[in-house]
Design a protein around this motif. Sequence first.
Motif, PDB file in Angstrom:
ATOM      1  N   ALA A  43       0.833  -1.204   0.000  1.00  0.00           N
ATOM      2  CA  ALA A  43       0.000   0.000   0.000  1.00  0.00           C
ATOM      3  C   ALA A  43       0.867   1.252   0.000  1.00  0.00           C
ATOM      4  N   GLN A  44       2.028   1.205   0.643  1.00  0.00           N
ATOM      5  CA  GLN A  44       2.890   2.380   0.738  1.00  0.00           C
ATOM      6  C   GLN A  44       3.516   2.758  -0.603  1.00  0.00           C
ATOM      7  N   ASP A  45       3.492   1.837  -1.567  1.00  0.00           N
ATOM      8  CA  ASP A  45       4.064   2.126  -2.878  1.00  0.00           C
ATOM      9  C   ASP A  45       3.083   2.814  -3.813  1.00  0.00           C
ATOM     10  N   HIS A  46       1.888   3.106  -3.320  1.00  0.00           N
ATOM     11  CA  HIS A  46       0.847   3.729  -4.138  1.00  0.00           C
ATOM     12  C   HIS A  46       0.208   4.870  -3.360  1.00  0.00           C
ATOM     13  N   SER A  47      -0.240   5.885  -4.106  1.00  0.00           N
ATOM     14  CA  SER A  47      -0.949   6.995  -3.460  1.00  0.00           C
ATOM     15  C   SER A  47      -2.420   6.670  -3.240  1.00  0.00           C
ATOM     16  N   THR A  48      -3.073   6.147  -4.265  1.00  0.00           N
ATOM     17  CA  THR A  48      -4.499   5.830  -4.200  1.00  0.00           C
ATOM     18  C   THR A  48      -4.686   4.474  -4.860  1.00  0.00           C
ATOM     19  N   VAL A  89      -4.188  -3.372 -11.382  1.00  0.00           N
ATOM     20  CA  VAL A  89      -3.767  -2.527 -10.266  1.00  0.00           C
ATOM     21  C   VAL A  89      -3.703  -1.096 -10.777  1.00  0.00           C
ATOM     22  N   LEU A  90      -4.350  -0.192 -10.064  1.00  0.00           N
ATOM     23  CA  LEU A  90      -4.369   1.208 -10.460  1.00  0.00           C
ATOM     24  C   LEU A  90      -3.901   2.088  -9.317  1.00  0.00           C
ATOM     25  N   ASP A  91      -3.224   3.169  -9.661  1.00  0.00           N
ATOM     26  CA  ASP A  91      -2.902   4.226  -8.695  1.00  0.00           C
ATOM     27  C   ASP A  91      -3.460   5.521  -9.260  1.00  0.00           C
ATOM     28  N   ARG A  92      -4.539   5.985  -8.678  1.00  0.00           N
ATOM     29  CA  ARG A  92      -5.208   7.180  -9.199  1.00  0.00           C
ATOM     30  C   ARG A  92      -4.547   8.480  -8.723  1.00  0.00           C
ATOM     31  N   ARG A  93      -3.565   8.372  -7.835  1.00  0.00           N
ATOM     32  CA  ARG A  93      -2.794   9.528  -7.380  1.00  0.00           C
ATOM     33  C   ARG A  93      -3.710  10.692  -6.978  1.00  0.00           C
ATOM     34  N   ARG A  94      -4.731  10.346  -6.192  1.00  0.00           N
ATOM     35  CA  ARG A  94      -5.664  11.341  -5.655  1.00  0.00           C
ATOM     36  C   ARG A  94      -6.320  12.181  -6.757  1.00  0.00           C
ATOM     37  N   ALA A  95      -6.555  11.566  -7.898  1.00  0.00           N
ATOM     38  CA  ALA A  95      -7.071  12.309  -9.056  1.00  0.00           C
ATOM     39  C   ALA A  95      -8.506  12.760  -8.843  1.00  0.00           C
ATOM     40  N   ALA A  96      -8.755  14.008  -9.195  1.00  0.00           N
ATOM     41  CA  ALA A  96     -10.117  14.522  -9.304  1.00  0.00           C
ATOM     42  C   ALA A  96     -10.489  14.729 -10.767  1.00  0.00           C
ATOM     43  N   SER A  97      -9.529  14.587 -11.661  1.00  0.00           N
ATOM     44  CA  SER A  97      -9.716  14.886 -13.079  1.00  0.00           C
ATOM     45  C   SER A  97     -10.737  13.962 -13.726  1.00  0.00           C
ATOM     46  N   ARG A  98     -11.540  14.528 -14.628  1.00  0.00           N
ATOM     47  CA  ARG A  98     -12.398  13.765 -15.533  1.00  0.00           C
ATOM     48  C   ARG A  98     -12.008  14.053 -16.977  1.00  0.00           C
ATOM     49  N   ALA A 152      -3.989  -1.714   3.219  1.00  0.00           N
ATOM     50  CA  ALA A 152      -3.168  -2.702   3.890  1.00  0.00           C
ATOM     51  C   ALA A 152      -4.037  -3.638   4.733  1.00  0.00           C
ATOM     52  N   GLY A 153      -3.781  -4.921   4.615  1.00  0.00           N
ATOM     53  CA  GLY A 153      -4.556  -5.925   5.326  1.00  0.00           C
ATOM     54  C   GLY A 153      -5.638  -6.585   4.504  1.00  0.00           C
ATOM     55  N   ASP A 154      -5.916  -6.057   3.327  1.00  0.00           N
ATOM     56  CA  ASP A 154      -6.974  -6.613   2.484  1.00  0.00           C
ATOM     57  C   ASP A 154      -6.473  -7.810   1.683  1.00  0.00           C
ATOM     58  N   ASP A 155      -7.338  -8.824   1.590  1.00  0.00           N
ATOM     59  CA  ASP A 155      -7.155  -9.934   0.658  1.00  0.00           C
ATOM     60  C   ASP A 155      -8.237  -9.825  -0.406  1.00  0.00           C
ATOM     61  N   ALA A 156      -7.866 -10.036  -1.671  1.00  0.00           N
ATOM     62  CA  ALA A 156      -8.825  -9.940  -2.766  1.00  0.00           C
ATOM     63  C   ALA A 156      -8.810 -11.232  -3.568  1.00  0.00           C
ATOM     64  N   ARG A 157      -9.990 -11.635  -4.026  1.00  0.00           N
ATOM     65  CA  ARG A 157     -10.123 -12.849  -4.845  1.00  0.00           C
ATOM     66  C   ARG A 157     -11.164 -12.609  -5.918  1.00  0.00           C
ATOM     67  N   MET A 158     -10.833 -13.010  -7.129  1.00  0.00           N
ATOM     68  CA  MET A 158     -11.795 -13.035  -8.232  1.00  0.00           C
ATOM     69  C   MET A 158     -11.805 -14.448  -8.798  1.00  0.00           C
ATOM     70  N   ALA A 159     -12.988 -15.017  -8.944  1.00  0.00           N
ATOM     71  CA  ALA A 159     -13.131 -16.340  -9.547  1.00  0.00           C
ATOM     72  C   ALA A 159     -14.158 -16.259 -10.662  1.00  0.00           C
ATOM     73  N   ILE A 160     -13.848 -16.887 -11.786  1.00  0.00           N
ATOM     74  CA  ILE A 160     -14.793 -16.992 -12.891  1.00  0.00           C
ATOM     75  C   ILE A 160     -15.011 -18.476 -13.144  1.00  0.00           C
ATOM     76  N   ALA A 161     -16.237 -18.917 -12.964  1.00  0.00           N
ATOM     77  CA  ALA A 161     -16.564 -20.331 -13.112  1.00  0.00           C
ATOM     78  C   ALA A 161     -16.124 -20.826 -14.497  1.00  0.00           C
ATOM     79  N   GLY A 162     -15.406 -21.937 -14.496  1.00  0.00           N
ATOM     80  CA  GLY A 162     -14.966 -22.527 -15.750  1.00  0.00           C
ATOM     81  C   GLY A 162     -13.715 -21.929 -16.342  1.00  0.00           C
ATOM     82  N   LEU A 163     -13.184 -20.857 -15.731  1.00  0.00           N
ATOM     83  CA  LEU A 163     -12.023 -20.160 -16.309  1.00  0.00           C
ATOM     84  C   LEU A 163     -10.823 -20.153 -15.371  1.00  0.00           C
ATOM     85  N   GLY A 164     -11.032 -19.842 -14.087  1.00  0.00           N
ATOM     86  CA  GLY A 164      -9.925 -19.786 -13.148  1.00  0.00           C
ATOM     87  C   GLY A 164     -10.162 -18.757 -12.075  1.00  0.00           C
TER      88      GLY A 164
END
Length: 241
Positions: A85-90, A128-137, A222-234
Amino acid sequence: MTPMSLAIQIAKDRADRSDFADYDIPDIQTAYAVQDALTALEGPVGGYKIAWNRPELLSGFGVEAPAGARVLKRSILPDGAVLSAQDHSTLMLEPEIAAVLAEDIPIVAQDADSVARHVGYLVPAFEVLDRRRAASRDGLNIIAQGVFNAGLVLGTPSGDQIGATHVRIGDTVHCDSANAAPEPPMDALAYLANLYAARGVQLRQGDVILCGAHTPLLPVAAGDDARMAIAGLGEVTLRVE
């Protein structure tokens, strides 16, 4: 400023994790010219991403077509990767299907059927994205600066079918859907192949292509675990520390 001088400033902003800033980018051609120059400074490239490939997103960013951006080779991580988490701003994630190319895609007009012949396999991935506190559209600035990409975590394939998508971060389920993809992956791949072919850039064997987010942006800490599963794919997992 020239595309290269803008790219030098943007590269510094990204390296310093400075807040996202809008620069004077007058048109889409200049936006991609700056992205080309930024790639020359930061490369090598290991993949590509599509963005805004849902029609409702285009008007919000002032663009007429989905965007593309490069993914740096050094930022492509394996299943189970640990992000700092420390290697990214947002720090944020987008759960996607990735296409891994088995062959170079020729620089000729492509469609979903023709690009499919060059794909080794499809697999879940987290962008993985780092939006760097962006407000821009401002879509032109976002394209020029790489559409916030900070890498990807590539999952483990287990089949070749695309079934229901399940996305969880910690105890929160963010998606549990039979049809979460923004468009068929081969359509997204063909779009990117044509977009970059027009710039003289060929998608190469081994490139990883992110085919569009299945959910809105997902903040992680920091502390988050993330999982994505797609049935039949991985599936794909990661941890943030």
